[in-house]
Design a protein around this motif. Sequence first.
Motif, PDB file in Angstrom:
ATOM      1  N   ALA A   1      57.433 -59.549  43.537  1.00 37.64           N
ATOM      2  CA  ALA A   1      57.798 -58.284  42.531  1.00 37.64           C
ATOM      3  C   ALA A   1      56.472 -57.995  42.001  1.00 37.64           C
ATOM      4  O   ALA A   1      56.240 -56.680  41.465  1.00 37.64           O
ATOM      5  N   ALA A   2      55.417 -58.454  42.042  1.00 38.55           N
ATOM      6  CA  ALA A   2      54.154 -58.276  41.514  1.00 38.55           C
ATOM      7  C   ALA A   2      53.183 -57.577  42.321  1.00 38.55           C
ATOM      8  O   ALA A   2      52.142 -57.008  41.977  1.00 38.55           O
TER       9      ALA A   2
ATOM     10  N   SER B   1      59.356 -51.595  44.666  1.00 30.92           N
ATOM     11  CA  SER B   1      60.562 -52.269  44.489  1.00 30.92           C
ATOM     12  C   SER B   1      61.437 -51.783  45.794  1.00 30.92           C
ATOM     13  O   SER B   1      62.412 -52.103  46.337  1.00 30.92           O
TER      14      SER B   1
ATOM     15  N   ARG C   1      60.249 -54.093  48.928  1.00 30.43           N
ATOM     16  CA  ARG C   1      59.663 -55.218  48.911  1.00 30.43           C
ATOM     17  C   ARG C   1      60.186 -56.353  49.877  1.00 30.43           C
ATOM     18  O   ARG C   1      61.320 -56.301  50.331  1.00 30.43           O
TER      19      ARG C   1
ATOM     20  N   ASN D   1      48.958 -58.483  38.240  1.00 34.66           N
ATOM     21  CA  ASN D   1      50.151 -58.204  38.265  1.00 34.66           C
ATOM     22  C   ASN D   1      50.720 -56.859  37.813  1.00 34.66           C
ATOM     23  O   ASN D   1      51.562 -56.143  38.233  1.00 34.66           O
TER      24      ASN D   1
ATOM     25  N   THR E   1      52.201 -53.614  39.386  1.00 35.41           N
ATOM     26  CA  THR E   1      53.469 -53.168  39.167  1.00 35.41           C
ATOM     27  C   THR E   1      53.292 -51.606  39.024  1.00 35.41           C
ATOM     28  O   THR E   1      54.255 -50.874  39.198  1.00 35.41           O
ATOM     29  N   LYS E   2      52.342 -51.052  38.393  1.00 37.28           N
ATOM     30  CA  LYS E   2      52.430 -49.642  37.700  1.00 37.28           C
ATOM     31  C   LYS E   2      52.099 -48.769  39.065  1.00 37.28           C
ATOM     32  O   LYS E   2      52.726 -47.595  39.229  1.00 37.28           O
TER      33      LYS E   2
ATOM     34  N   ASN F   1      53.086 -49.610  42.215  1.00 28.35           N
ATOM     35  CA  ASN F   1      54.363 -49.606  42.841  1.00 28.35           C
ATOM     36  C   ASN F   1      55.446 -48.827  42.372  1.00 28.35           C
ATOM     37  O   ASN F   1      56.080 -47.876  42.845  1.00 28.35           O
TER      38      ASN F   1
END
Length: 462
Positions: free
Chosen positions: A78-79, A83, A86, A365, A369-370, A372
């Motif tokens: 997830a990091a 999403s 993944r 991470n 995430t940002k 993604n």
Amino acid sequence: MFLLLCASALWSMPAKASSDIGCNASRKLSFAVYSGCDDTAMIGPRNDSWTSLILLMADLPGTARARGRCWHCRIRNAASTPSRWRRRSTPSSLNAHPERVAAEAAQVSGSGPSFSCSSATTAIEKTICADPKLSALDRQMAQLFALAKQGAFSTGTSNQLAAQRTALQEMRACAAARTSQPIAVCLKEHYVVRNQELAIAALIKAPTTVLPALRAGDPAFAPILEAVQLWSQAPMDANWSAPERAQGRHRIAALLQPYLTSLQTNADQSFGSSILSDPGAHGVAVRKIDDLFRSERHFAAFLNVLGPYLEEPKLSGMPRDLPCAAIVRHPKLLDATGPVFGSTMDNFVLGNDCSASLPPLPSLNAIVTKLNARWPECQGTIRYAAYGTFNRAVDQARLGFALAAKTGSLPARKGVTNADTATVQADLTAYYVANLHQTPLAAAKMARDALLGILQNAHACD
């Protein structure tokens, strides 16, 4: 006995007292119950003896994900993956005697689980205590977690504590009313998957201890892991024709020959076979088992095509990852985890466990995430290769493998601020100094190169 006395005192401690004891004292008790030290967070009720003892044991001297659970989705991390698509300082005694540490950890509570059943109060604890198989899986998890605590760099701690918190939270959810499975069935599945993750992380350090668990958990993948472990024992660019390598070479060949035979004789695997047989621009072809031993690149190229053709594991979410410790020793193994098919099959190439097995990098991470979250919608199956290339850049940053880049400004990306990039650069610099023993100047250059690689590959669709 010391473990149980500490745990007993901890579980009976009032909530406010737990929060007032301070960071140093709390570290001696348990990471599980205190949220005021660095970036750790409380993972559950303070009277959860099962959770507390497992994490307490991991923090005692001398002992030692957020990963998805969908095999078809292949949620990798997830990091480090959007999403939508993944995939799925350490005690010297642990360095010197990993197998002994594992044995000691396994003996925490005799034939029962790793915690005292006399203190069991929750449905989860009572279910584990009542089921010998679950008790054995719990002991195994404690044993493997003790080994996996050390980072893949062989210095510093891994990020397995955070992954363990996530795993224990998921196990605790087995008692929720909305769960359709019986508690014991739910727990067993979580234990098996988590123990497989920990066994992969500990493979290079303690192969004798973990190989039986890997064979039992995922027999279709275990021979590959054993071959990688044997390969990692040799120095980089070893001469596999040397007499002293004969035994290892013979064993690796015996382990991997069935996969090569399947590629060459099964029509459904012809695409992978064609990739291996064509040397292409890189001049790497594997047509017979002896070709694996020509170079590190040949070995990695063979592993790179195997993932999509492996028999699916019995449980959803079983990791098909190479141990990061092997990649640290043999950097070309990272190539075995990158895109190679140019299609959705790249979702199924082997992964790695570097995000859990290397020291924590929370700012990295966060920026991933940002990135993604703002990834544009991409069309066509070639996009999976782009996603894989981005993941590789993130892995290179964690490992310190990023290629040297020319001086220039960092590209702007939606959702990422200058403050974000500055924080990541500073954290990566400190990370390389602490874990790779680089000078501050060299580490700063490495950090910038790593961040540049991540940003350049972010938000690409082809």
